[in-house]
Design a protein around this motif. Structure first.
Motif, short mmCIF file in Angstrom:
data_model
loop_
_atom_site.label_atom_id
_atom_site.label_comp_id
_atom_site.label_asym_id
_atom_site.label_seq_id
_atom_site.Cartn_x
_atom_site.Cartn_y
_atom_site.Cartn_z
N UNK A 83 -18.81 -33.57 7.57
CA UNK A 83 -18.40 -33.79 6.18
C UNK A 83 -17.10 -33.05 5.87
N UNK A 84 -17.00 -31.81 6.35
CA UNK A 84 -15.79 -31.05 6.11
C UNK A 84 -14.58 -31.66 6.78
N UNK A 85 -14.74 -32.12 8.03
CA UNK A 85 -13.63 -32.72 8.76
C UNK A 85 -13.18 -34.03 8.10
N UNK A 86 -14.13 -34.87 7.72
CA UNK A 86 -13.78 -36.15 7.09
C UNK A 86 -13.10 -35.91 5.75
N UNK A 87 -13.65 -35.00 4.94
CA UNK A 87 -13.04 -34.71 3.65
C UNK A 87 -11.64 -34.15 3.80
N UNK A 309 -15.21 -30.70 -1.24
CA UNK A 309 -15.75 -31.77 -2.09
C UNK A 309 -16.74 -32.64 -1.34
N UNK A 310 -16.39 -33.03 -0.11
CA UNK A 310 -17.26 -33.96 0.61
C UNK A 310 -18.55 -33.27 1.08
N UNK A 311 -18.48 -31.99 1.36
CA UNK A 311 -19.71 -31.26 1.70
C UNK A 311 -20.65 -31.27 0.50
N UNK A 312 -20.12 -31.02 -0.69
CA UNK A 312 -20.96 -31.03 -1.89
C UNK A 312 -21.44 -32.43 -2.22
N UNK A 313 -20.60 -33.44 -1.98
CA UNK A 313 -21.03 -34.83 -2.20
C UNK A 313 -22.18 -35.17 -1.26
N UNK A 314 -22.13 -34.67 -0.03
CA UNK A 314 -23.21 -34.92 0.92
C UNK A 314 -24.48 -34.19 0.50
#
Length: 349
Positions: A83-87, A309-314
């Motif tokens: 998630x962190x890498x994609x975000x 952001x994407x970690x929290x979205x996940x």
């Protein structure tokens, strides 16, 4: 250099250092929370123990079950890191595209690059098979993303769409066309596999594995560093092609290079996460509000903010409908749609 200039420079560096330190601390805490929450909550002490035991075997006496260790190490840690890498990748690509197109609404999703990556990944998953092993999906996803990016440039050139707004319209048109092709591939594919592919298209990180992380890292680090190194050129492009040309930059060639770099990052990210929209749109705007418009700051902080952001979205995707996973693309789409409308309203004022 005057004392006032020296003081201002020192204050700016302190502000930058404090922001980076705070951001990295929030990122680490976000990863820890992402590993801790879920259908089976995990104490932070257990997470720290498993991590220490994996990195330095024998340093901690295990007091947890093998099942809990598998959940923490084999499932949740790879998912949080992916998630962190994609975000980070999508945030940085969005910042670069907004600079070279001089359009604050540009992002990989709106320019059709994500759709092209999805087309290539679906082709690999349903039709060609993994003829190159695990490399097949990211490679074809990159090919699809690059195809879509070049189509956008070609359509804009043929239609005389030289303005930034028209370039976005060309991207939206190409996105519809490419997604239509992707839907045809799904229709012609094995019905038993289409359900998985459709869920993947909505965005999801549930299939993350340690072996998957090497490809996003290998692409994001060198390509991201290249974009960061070209930050002064991106700053020049935001002023205009004429200004960039006077500084020795070939605007058309540089724009194409950024599109290719963006396609490479987006293609690999989409291959392992599905289509996740609006991250590249939102993060650069938030960063500019905090850090200003210099791309030497916007690019790395867009990556940092995007990862958080994407970690929290996940986390939200896993918690809202627990024990079922909501597609993460639904979460980012809801937040990004509201942000997009607010951005349009703000630009009108």
């Amino acid at each position: 250099m005057s004392d006032q200039t020296t003081t201002a420079t020192r204050a700016s560096r302190l502000h930058l250092g404090a922001a980076a330190t705070t951001g990295l601390a929030v990122l680490l805490l976000s990863i820890a929370l992402a590993v801790a929450v879920g259908a089976v909550p995990m104490p932070l002490s257990t997470i720290a123990g498993v991590l220490a035991n994996k990195l330095l075997p024998g340093v901690v006496e295990p007091s947890w079950s093998a099942g809990r260790e598998a959940i923490i190490w084999d499932i949740r840690f790879p998912r949080a890191l992916l998630a962190g890498l994609v975000g980070a990748g999508l945030g940085m690509v969005g910042a670069a595209l907004q600079a070279v197109t001089r359009n604050p609404l540009a992002d990989p999703h709106l320019l059709g690059i994500s759709s092209g990556a999805a087309f290539g990944a679906i082709l690999a998953l349903l039709h060609t098979g993994l003829f190159l092993g695990l490399l097949t999906v990211p490679l074809l996803a990159f090919g699809g993303a690059l195809m879509a990016a070049l189509l956008v440039v070609a359509v804009a050139h043929v239609a005389g769409a030289t303005s930034a707004d028209r370039l976005i319209l060309a991207g939206v048109a190409v996105s519809f066309i490419v997604m239509a092709g992707a839907n045809v591939l799904i229709f012609l594919g094995d019905p038993r596999a289409t359900h998985t592919v459709v869920f993947w298209m909505l965005g999801g990180l549930g299939l993350a594995q340690w072996a998957h992380l090497i490809w996003p890292i290998l692409v994001l680090v060198p390509t991201g560093l290249w974009l960061w190194a070209r930050a002064p050129d991106l700053n020049a492009m935001t002023v205009g092609d004429e200004t960039a040309a006077t500084l020795g930059i070939a605007p058309a060639r540089f724009r194409l290079q950024v599109f290719v770099a963006g396609a490479l990052i987006t293609g690999v990210m989409v291959a392992f996460s599905g289509i996740i929209g609006f991250v590249g749109l939102m993060m650069p705007h938030i960063v500019r509000l905090v850090m200003g418009g210099n791309n030497q700051r916007v690019l790395p902080f867009s990556a940092l903010f995007g990862a958080i952001f994407l970690i929290w979205a996940d986390i939200a995707a896993r918690v809202v409908m627990a024990p079922e996973d909501m597609p993460i693309g639904v979460v980012t789409g809801l937040i990004g749609g509201v942000f997009f409308v607010a951005l349009l309203a703000r630009r009108r004022l």
